[in-house]
Design a protein around this motif. Structure first.
Motif, PDB file in Angstrom:
ATOM      1  N   THR A  39      44.406  57.909  36.724  1.00 37.35           N
ATOM      2  CA  THR A  39      43.332  57.469  37.607  1.00 37.35           C
ATOM      3  C   THR A  39      43.098  58.442  38.741  1.00 37.35           C
ATOM      4  O   THR A  39      42.002  58.493  39.287  1.00 37.35           O
ATOM      5  CB  THR A  39      43.686  56.104  38.205  1.00 37.35           C
ATOM      6  N   LEU A  98      40.057  60.555  38.545  1.00 39.12           N
ATOM      7  CA  LEU A  98      38.737  59.959  38.681  1.00 39.12           C
ATOM      8  C   LEU A  98      38.493  59.594  40.125  1.00 39.12           C
ATOM      9  O   LEU A  98      39.287  58.878  40.729  1.00 39.12           O
ATOM     10  CB  LEU A  98      38.642  58.694  37.811  1.00 39.12           C
ATOM     11  N   ALA A 113      37.375  57.616  43.309  1.00 36.31           N
ATOM     12  CA  ALA A 113      37.073  56.205  43.545  1.00 36.31           C
ATOM     13  C   ALA A 113      35.607  56.060  43.918  1.00 36.31           C
ATOM     14  O   ALA A 113      35.021  56.932  44.556  1.00 36.31           O
ATOM     15  CB  ALA A 113      37.946  55.676  44.679  1.00 36.31           C
ATOM     16  N   SER A 119      43.054  55.254  45.608  1.00 31.68           N
ATOM     17  CA  SER A 119      41.764  54.698  46.036  1.00 31.68           C
ATOM     18  C   SER A 119      41.084  55.578  47.084  1.00 31.68           C
ATOM     19  O   SER A 119      39.915  55.368  47.406  1.00 31.68           O
ATOM     20  CB  SER A 119      41.945  53.287  46.590  1.00 31.68           C
ATOM     21  N   ARG A 148      43.058  48.393  41.317  1.00 34.80           N
ATOM     22  CA  ARG A 148      42.028  49.318  41.782  1.00 34.80           C
ATOM     23  C   ARG A 148      40.740  49.133  40.984  1.00 34.80           C
ATOM     24  O   ARG A 148      39.637  49.154  41.543  1.00 34.80           O
ATOM     25  CB  ARG A 148      42.524  50.762  41.695  1.00 34.80           C
ATOM     26  N   ALA A 149      40.891  48.922  39.677  1.00 37.85           N
ATOM     27  CA  ALA A 149      39.704  48.672  38.857  1.00 37.85           C
ATOM     28  C   ALA A 149      39.032  47.363  39.252  1.00 37.85           C
ATOM     29  O   ALA A 149      37.802  47.277  39.351  1.00 37.85           O
ATOM     30  CB  ALA A 149      40.098  48.649  37.382  1.00 37.85           C
ATOM     31  N   THR A 207      37.402  48.116  42.965  1.00 40.47           N
ATOM     32  CA  THR A 207      36.514  49.253  43.232  1.00 40.47           C
ATOM     33  C   THR A 207      35.627  49.613  42.054  1.00 40.47           C
ATOM     34  O   THR A 207      34.754  50.460  42.186  1.00 40.47           O
ATOM     35  CB  THR A 207      37.317  50.507  43.632  1.00 40.47           C
ATOM     36  N   SER A 258      36.679  51.148  39.370  1.00 43.60           N
ATOM     37  CA  SER A 258      37.178  52.337  38.683  1.00 43.60           C
ATOM     38  C   SER A 258      37.662  51.954  37.282  1.00 43.60           C
ATOM     39  O   SER A 258      37.748  50.782  36.925  1.00 43.60           O
ATOM     40  CB  SER A 258      38.316  52.971  39.482  1.00 43.60           C
ATOM     41  N   ARG A 259      37.997  52.953  36.526  1.00 46.61           N
ATOM     42  CA  ARG A 259      38.390  52.732  35.133  1.00 46.61           C
ATOM     43  C   ARG A 259      39.810  52.179  35.042  1.00 46.61           C
ATOM     44  O   ARG A 259      40.711  52.658  35.734  1.00 46.61           O
ATOM     45  CB  ARG A 259      38.307  54.046  34.349  1.00 46.61           C
TER      46      ARG A 259
END
Length: 427
Positions: free
Chosen positions: A18, A21, A23, A54, A346-347, A350, A352-353
């Motif tokens: 992650t 990627l 955030a 994040s 976190r996904a 936010t 995210s993946r």
């Protein structure tokens, strides 16, 4: 293989790509807050990864009463004289300064899951969007007749590292010549399955040097234990005649202790000990039960895909407190689970993946100087639990070079995991 931080992260970071990627941008509004209860391996790891990955999109608050955390893993090496006590201790400064975690040194004394708040011992409460509960273990009262936590200053458990570990070592060093060290081993499941037997090995190592006629007695309610063949081979090789294990067939499951007279009653017959290490049956840390997250087993059931509580979708339970399936209760497991949970949280908050969960664990044990062994596995979520998919274990009869290499590997792992958990430098 020589373990260092790079090797450790490569193995345990399978769900933490992650960081590659960015955030999502957060608009000018209050950031979602994640509150983490417990600053041990699981709690500190999830807090650190949530904050750093994040990149400021999440407000991460870690509640931990102590200012310095002492790892239970590797505390046996302190008992054996291989490590200094200070080497087990880790602070939280780097989590706050380098990773953006808000560390609050206080007790979490209550959780209102409807209001999504955590009450603090120092007064007031904090709200959360997601809650992570990682309080480690507590003990089952009455599981060893005659012992409760008020007896721990006489018959220490030393299964929460810190002053209890120091007390146990002091008692061992003060044993009379030819005295008896007794251990009451715990029933399954419990923190660190090989831990009691590595402890016996380390106590034997210490006594062999300072009190070679001393005896060690293990009272064990279990038919078998982790790495049994490896430990028994090592005990015969290094400490022949010193260690006796009494299993359930001979009364190991029918034990009472009398702390005031330092007696152990085995199947109705009293034996005196000079030191008695009582490791009781265990359950999830108290705050998990108070929050209504545990079931009749005393542990907190979670979904295997993400470590989310089966009783509350806004709560995650990590490490020793969780009932998740095949993974042992260990520092390596807690760290692995925390990374999965951090990715999912976190996904959630936010957008995210979220990556598919994969877990791993290795437990190393030292039997004697340079004689290290290990067991481990990789895991994946199945329909109803985290399931072992591939495992390994050291073999009996291995040569001394391989055993020393295994021990050195464990030292590299410790440096790597503590840097990963607390954000501390590896040097």
């Amino acid at each position: 293989m020589s373990w260092n931080r790079r090797h450790f992260l490569a193995m345990t970071g399978m769900v933490t790509g992650t960081a590659l990627l960015p955030a999502p941008m957060v608009m000018a509004q209050a950031r979602p807050r994640v509150v983490v209860i417990g600053g041990g391996t699981g709690g500190a790891t999830v807090a650190r990864y949530l904050a750093k990955d994040s990149e400021g999109a999440l407000d991460v608050l870690l509640i931990e009463p102590t200012r310095r955390y002492y790892t239970c893993y590797f505390s046996n090496l302190y008992l054996g004289g291989f490590w200094d006590y200070d080497a087990l201790g880790h602070g939280y400064a780097n989590l706050a300064s380098d990773n953006g975690v808000n560390v609050v040194h206080d007790w979490a004394i209550g959780v209102d899951r409807d209001a999504r708040t955590v009450r603090l011992g120092g007064g007031g409460s904090v709200g959360y969007d997601r809650l992570v509960v990682a309080p480690g273990i507590d003990f089952v009262e009455g599981s060893v007749p005659g012992w409760d936590v008020s007896s721990q200053h006489i018959m220490p458990h030393a299964y929460k590292a810190g002053s209890q570990t120091q007390l146990l070592k002091a008692q061992i060093e003060a044993m009379p010549e030819g005295g008896t060290f007794a251990m009451v081993a715990p029933p399954n499941p419990y923190r660190c399955p090989p831990g009691p037997y590595e402890r016996v090995s380390m106590v034997a190592h210490l006594l062999k040097q300072s009190n070679p006629t001393a005896k060690i007695l293990i009272l064990d309610p279990k038919e078998s234990f982790s790495k049994q063949a490896l430990f028994e081979e090592g005990w015969q090789k290094h400490y022949s005649g010193m260690i006796t294990r009494i299993g359930p067939d001979f009364g190991g499951n029918n034990v009472e202790v009398r702390p005031q007279t330092m007696e152990i009653v085995i199947d109705g017959e009293a034996e005196r000990a000079d030191v008695c290490n009582v490791i009781p049956a265990q359950k999830a840390g108290l705050i998990a039960a108070d929050a209504g997250l545990t079931d009749d087993t005393g542990w907190a059931p979670v979904t295997p895909q993400d470590m989310r509580s089966r009783l509350d979708q806004n709560v995650f339970v990590l490490g020793d407190s969780s009932a998740q399936g095949d993974m042992p209760k260990s520092g390596f497991s807690a760290n692995s689970q925390a990374k999965v949970a951090a990715n999912v949280i976190r996904a959630d908050l936010t957008g995210s993946r979220a990556f598919p969960a994969r877990y791993s664990n290795t437990c190393w044990s030292l039997i004697a100087d340079g004689d290290g062994v290990k067991v481990g596995a990789s895991y994946e979520p199945s329909e109803d639990k985290i399931s072992s998919v591939e495992s390994f274990v050291s073999k009996t009869g291995e040569d001394t070079d391989l055993r020393r290499q295994t021990y050195e590997e464990s030292i590299g792992w410790y440096k790597g995991i503590t840097a990963d958990v607390f954000g501390a430098p590896t040097a």
